[in-house]
Design a protein around this motif. Sequence first.
Motif, short mmCIF file in Angstrom:
data_model
loop_
_atom_site.label_atom_id
_atom_site.label_comp_id
_atom_site.label_asym_id
_atom_site.label_seq_id
_atom_site.Cartn_x
_atom_site.Cartn_y
_atom_site.Cartn_z
N ASP A 82 -14.76 23.19 53.17
CA ASP A 82 -15.62 23.28 51.99
C ASP A 82 -14.98 22.48 50.85
N TRP A 83 -15.47 21.24 50.69
CA TRP A 83 -14.96 20.34 49.65
C TRP A 83 -15.04 21.02 48.28
N ASN A 84 -16.15 21.68 48.01
CA ASN A 84 -16.37 22.31 46.71
C ASN A 84 -15.38 23.43 46.42
N ALA A 85 -14.80 24.01 47.49
CA ALA A 85 -13.81 25.08 47.33
C ALA A 85 -12.38 24.54 47.40
N GLY A 86 -12.24 23.20 47.37
CA GLY A 86 -10.92 22.59 47.37
C GLY A 86 -10.35 22.30 48.75
N GLN A 87 -11.14 22.51 49.81
CA GLN A 87 -10.67 22.20 51.17
C GLN A 87 -11.00 20.74 51.45
N ARG A 88 -10.02 19.87 51.19
CA ARG A 88 -10.29 18.43 51.24
C ARG A 88 -9.44 17.69 52.27
N ASP A 89 -8.94 18.41 53.24
CA ASP A 89 -8.14 17.80 54.29
C ASP A 89 -9.08 17.21 55.35
N PRO A 125 -18.10 14.26 50.39
CA PRO A 125 -18.75 12.99 50.04
C PRO A 125 -19.40 12.37 51.29
N LYS A 126 -20.68 12.04 51.18
CA LYS A 126 -21.46 11.65 52.34
C LYS A 126 -20.91 10.45 53.09
#
Length: 170
Positions: A82-89, A125-126
């Motif tokens: 979840d990118w919005n929750a800071g999970q950006r791996d 990001p798409k």
Amino acid sequence: MTELSVVLGDITAQRVDVIVNAANNAMRGGGGVDGAIHAAGGPAVLQDCIARFPDGLATGDAGWTTAGDLPARWVVHTVGPDWNAGQRDRVQLQSCYRRALEVADELGAQSIAFPLISAGVYGWPKADAIDAAIGTILSTPTAVEAARIVALDESTHRQVQEALDARGTG
């Protein structure tokens, strides 16, 4: 090598061995693709999720259930970051596609339909979501012969098709 394509449509209507569900960690249904799959698949999908995943599923992992009333044979559920929750791996996002293909192989599936994992309500990001999907599907060793990314709207369909064309696989 797996043949990868993109189709415009509803993932719940795909006639393939496996439909991939972009699930949440709880594995009890949700919104977006998850909600649509649970609604179209009927109560058997949720009952199987409860039985197979009593403690949910970790981000980046995958597991299967019945497809219930869907035209597919199985649903492979995977939990995207979840990118919005800071999970950006990005490795977790790639793991979703890789693990889904591994589970499909365990089932003996020949065809699979993916949504664009994490690119909806999770906000990935798409363009990067498309690149991760295509790159991981094409680089993962699998017995699955045909994979497709199902785009719900024309803009996403066009973007995925352009990315496939750029790789010489579209």
